[in-house]
Design a protein around this motif. Structure first.
Motif, mmCIF file in Angstrom:
data_model
loop_
_atom_site.group_PDB
_atom_site.id
_atom_site.type_symbol
_atom_site.label_atom_id
_atom_site.label_comp_id
_atom_site.label_asym_id
_atom_site.label_seq_id
_atom_site.Cartn_x
_atom_site.Cartn_y
_atom_site.Cartn_z
ATOM 1 N N LEU A 1 0.836 -1.198 0.000
ATOM 2 C CA LEU A 1 0.000 0.000 0.000
ATOM 3 C C LEU A 1 0.870 1.247 0.000
ATOM 4 O O LEU A 1 1.775 1.376 0.831
ATOM 5 N N TYR A 2 0.610 2.145 -0.946
ATOM 6 C CA TYR A 2 1.301 3.430 -1.004
ATOM 7 C C TYR A 2 0.286 4.533 -0.752
ATOM 8 O O TYR A 2 -0.816 4.527 -1.324
ATOM 9 N N ILE A 3 0.641 5.498 0.078
ATOM 10 C CA ILE A 3 -0.211 6.653 0.362
ATOM 11 C C ILE A 3 0.580 7.922 0.065
ATOM 12 O O ILE A 3 1.721 8.083 0.514
ATOM 13 N N GLY A 4 -0.029 8.826 -0.722
ATOM 14 C CA GLY A 4 0.566 10.129 -0.999
ATOM 15 C C GLY A 4 -0.440 11.226 -0.706
ATOM 16 O O GLY A 4 -1.646 11.041 -0.914
ATOM 17 N N ALA A 5 0.042 12.338 -0.201
ATOM 18 C CA ALA A 5 -0.843 13.471 0.093
ATOM 19 C C ALA A 5 -0.080 14.764 -0.110
ATOM 20 O O ALA A 5 1.150 14.804 0.054
ATOM 21 N N LYS A 6 -0.815 15.799 -0.466
ATOM 22 C CA LYS A 6 -0.190 17.124 -0.552
ATOM 23 C C LYS A 6 -1.208 18.209 -0.236
ATOM 24 O O LYS A 6 -2.424 18.020 -0.389
ATOM 25 N N TYR A 7 -0.680 19.344 0.190
ATOM 26 C CA TYR A 7 -1.485 20.553 0.421
ATOM 27 C C TYR A 7 -0.699 21.737 -0.121
ATOM 28 O O TYR A 7 0.472 21.916 0.211
ATOM 29 N N GLU A 8 -1.349 22.529 -0.985
ATOM 30 C CA GLU A 8 -0.742 23.735 -1.534
ATOM 31 C C GLU A 8 -1.667 24.917 -1.266
ATOM 32 O O GLU A 8 -2.892 24.765 -1.268
ATOM 33 N N VAL A 9 -1.075 26.099 -1.107
ATOM 34 C CA VAL A 9 -1.882 27.306 -0.909
ATOM 35 C C VAL A 9 -1.232 28.482 -1.624
ATOM 36 O O VAL A 9 -0.007 28.638 -1.609
ATOM 37 N N HIS A 10 -2.060 29.280 -2.309
ATOM 38 C CA HIS A 10 -1.582 30.501 -2.961
ATOM 39 C C HIS A 10 -1.416 31.618 -1.939
ATOM 40 O O HIS A 10 -2.267 31.814 -1.063
ATOM 41 N N ASP A 11 -0.335 32.343 -2.063
ATOM 42 C CA ASP A 11 -0.034 33.527 -1.254
ATOM 43 C C ASP A 11 0.214 34.653 -2.245
ATOM 44 O O ASP A 11 1.264 34.692 -2.899
ATOM 45 N N SER A 12 -0.761 35.567 -2.397
ATOM 46 C CA SER A 12 -0.657 36.585 -3.447
ATOM 47 C C SER A 12 -1.503 37.805 -3.101
ATOM 48 O O SER A 12 -2.218 37.824 -2.091
ATOM 49 N N ASP A 13 -1.414 38.808 -3.980
ATOM 50 C CA ASP A 13 -2.251 39.999 -3.853
ATOM 51 C C ASP A 13 -3.504 39.915 -4.720
ATOM 52 O O ASP A 13 -4.199 40.908 -4.918
ATOM 53 N N ILE A 14 -3.796 38.726 -5.268
ATOM 54 C CA ILE A 14 -4.957 38.524 -6.137
ATOM 55 C C ILE A 14 -6.192 38.258 -5.276
ATOM 56 O O ILE A 14 -6.159 37.422 -4.371
ATOM 57 N N ASP A 15 -7.286 38.975 -5.562
ATOM 58 C CA ASP A 15 -8.506 38.865 -4.751
ATOM 59 C C ASP A 15 -9.420 37.730 -5.190
ATOM 60 O O ASP A 15 -10.116 37.133 -4.361
ATOM 61 N N SER A 16 -9.464 37.432 -6.489
ATOM 62 C CA SER A 16 -10.381 36.398 -6.971
ATOM 63 C C SER A 16 -9.836 35.794 -8.255
ATOM 64 O O SER A 16 -8.946 36.350 -8.890
ATOM 65 N N GLY A 17 -10.388 34.620 -8.641
ATOM 66 C CA GLY A 17 -9.928 33.930 -9.828
ATOM 67 C C GLY A 17 -8.723 33.077 -9.538
ATOM 68 O O GLY A 17 -8.301 32.904 -8.383
ATOM 69 N N TYR A 18 -8.130 32.507 -10.605
ATOM 70 C CA TYR A 18 -6.993 31.614 -10.431
ATOM 71 C C TYR A 18 -5.832 32.337 -9.755
ATOM 72 O O TYR A 18 -5.476 33.458 -10.120
ATOM 73 N N GLY A 19 -5.261 31.709 -8.753
ATOM 74 C CA GLY A 19 -4.140 32.291 -8.026
ATOM 75 C C GLY A 19 -4.538 33.210 -6.904
ATOM 76 O O GLY A 19 -3.674 33.868 -6.308
ATOM 77 N N ALA A 20 -5.834 33.258 -6.568
ATOM 78 C CA ALA A 20 -6.297 34.151 -5.504
ATOM 79 C C ALA A 20 -5.678 33.770 -4.165
ATOM 80 O O ALA A 20 -5.456 32.587 -3.870
ATOM 81 N N ASP A 21 -5.397 34.779 -3.370
ATOM 82 C CA ASP A 21 -4.797 34.578 -2.063
ATOM 83 C C ASP A 21 -5.643 33.616 -1.233
ATOM 84 O O ASP A 21 -6.853 33.800 -1.085
ATOM 85 N N GLY A 22 -4.999 32.569 -0.706
ATOM 86 C CA GLY A 22 -5.699 31.599 0.125
ATOM 87 C C GLY A 22 -6.276 30.413 -0.610
ATOM 88 O O GLY A 22 -6.679 29.429 0.029
ATOM 89 N N ASP A 23 -6.333 30.451 -1.949
ATOM 90 C CA ASP A 23 -6.805 29.287 -2.705
ATOM 91 C C ASP A 23 -5.885 28.100 -2.450
ATOM 92 O O ASP A 23 -4.660 28.246 -2.414
ATOM 93 N N SER A 24 -6.476 26.908 -2.322
ATOM 94 C CA SER A 24 -5.691 25.745 -1.956
ATOM 95 C C SER A 24 -5.940 24.568 -2.890
ATOM 96 O O SER A 24 -6.949 24.516 -3.604
ATOM 97 N N ALA A 25 -5.011 23.641 -2.872
ATOM 98 C CA ALA A 25 -5.132 22.351 -3.562
ATOM 99 C C ALA A 25 -4.831 21.269 -2.536
ATOM 100 O O ALA A 25 -3.738 21.237 -1.961
ATOM 101 N N VAL A 26 -5.796 20.390 -2.328
ATOM 102 C CA VAL A 26 -5.671 19.317 -1.344
ATOM 103 C C VAL A 26 -5.847 17.984 -2.071
ATOM 104 O O VAL A 26 -6.848 17.777 -2.766
#
Length: 333
Positions: free
Chosen positions: A225-250
């Motif tokens: 059994l292999y388990i992989g996990a990741k968490y990413e978060v944008h840190d930017s001055d963008i308020d909305s749309g792709y790359g917005a501050d606080g947007d995450s990938a889990v």
């Protein structure tokens, strides 16, 4: 994000740097030629068929051909190079099936030894290797979309340290491959102990919005059994749309190998790039070179679904996501 590809410079540098020692003593340079043919049939069902009709067809799944070469400069220092070309078999072209303007996957030259590894050219990036790779385990074209980062970039200088008690670091500078033409910087740190690897990383795009991504990942093996996990978060001055501050990938991935079969499942949520994602798959390893695979891919909003045999420029953004059934074959040589 547009990426600068100085392919002629990258390929020329690799060839010339390896040509000198080869001319001096051809018997001492080692070449390893390789390739991988990967093709699948697919049935694509967009959620909004007024934006893109459903279709069936054949798609390449990142076929490639290339070589690795190395030459010992001294007892502890080795010169190495790699050149790898993408083969879009479905479109009968030398191009990446996603970025169809790209005609070199990897073109790098470097030095490695007790000090670690230095490399220049177009290469897999440290942030991808440490943060995104642990969940990028599928066999179809639809593998790897559930991340914010870039896989490979040109005009890059990278360094990978040796391991010190399981701890290692990597860093990269990439010329003009950030946001708004800025340079791009990456830094990662990894710690491996037993069957577990933990990593953290920064992918700094810069630009007018001061964009960067922070990420952490986990790889863990328990028998088959292999388990992989990741968490990413944008840190930017963008308020909305792709790359917005606080947007995450889990992402959470699990793979289980039973005999010649590997069963795969990934659940993910990527803000403004796919949203809710479900990816299922099974691989059957017929022999060391030949693999059969079948997968189901679902995205809540569009990230990967394109027009038939299309790539980045044909992404069906208005299709509101959809689902894909795919089955194919991979032959490595």
């Amino acid at each position: 994000m547009p990426v600068k590809h100085n392919n002629a410079l990258i390929a020329g540098t690799a060839v010339l740097a390896l040509a000198a020692p080869m001319a001096a003593n051809a018997d001492d340079i080692n070449f390893d030629f390789y390739g991988s043919a990967r093709v699948h049939a697919e049935s694509v069902q967009p959620d909004d068929t007024s934006a893109l009709d459903s279709y069936t067809g054949v798609r390449d799944a990142y076929s490639r051909i290339g070589f690795n070469a190395d030459y010992a400069l001294s007892e502890n220092v080795e010169l190495f190079g790699q050149l790898e070309l993408p083969l879009d078999l479905a479109n009968k072209a030398v191009q990446d099936p996603w970025d169809q303007d790209l005609d070199i996957r990897v073109g790098q030259i470097g030095l490695r030894g007790d000090f670690g590894t230095f490399a220049y050219g177009q290469m897999w990036m440290p942030y991808y290797n440490a943060i995104a790779y642990p969940v990028d385990m599928f066999s179809t074209y639809y593998s790897g979309f559930a991340t914010f980062t870039s896989f490979r970039l040109g005009d890059t200088i990278a360094y990978y340290s040796p391991s010190f008690g399981g701890f290692s670091v990597a860093a990269a500078w990439s010329d003009s491959n950030g946001a708004d033409g800025d340079d791009r910087y990456q830094l990662t740190a990894s710690y491996s102990f037993g069957d577990t690897t933990l990593a953290a990383g920064l992918d700094d795009w810069g630009g007018d919005s001061n964009s960067r991504i922070w990420g952490v990942s986990l790889m863990h093996t328990i028998g088959d059994l292999y388990i992989g996990a990741k968490y990413e978060v944008h840190d930017s001055d963008i308020d909305s749309g792709y790359g917005a501050d606080g947007d995450s990938a889990v992402n959470l991935y699990a793979g289980y190998t039973l005999g010649k079969n590997t069963f795969k499942l990934m659940l993910a949520n990527v803000d403004n790039y796919g949203e809710g994602i479900v990816h299922l798959g099974v691989d059957h390893q017929l022999n060391d070179q030949l693999k059969l695979f079948a997968e189901y891919y679902y995205e809540e909003e569009t990230a990967a679904i394109t027009e038939k045999r299309g790539g980045l420029n044909e992404t069906a953004w208005a299709a509101s996501g959809g689902q894909v059934l795919a089955a194919g074959v991979r032959y490595d040589f």
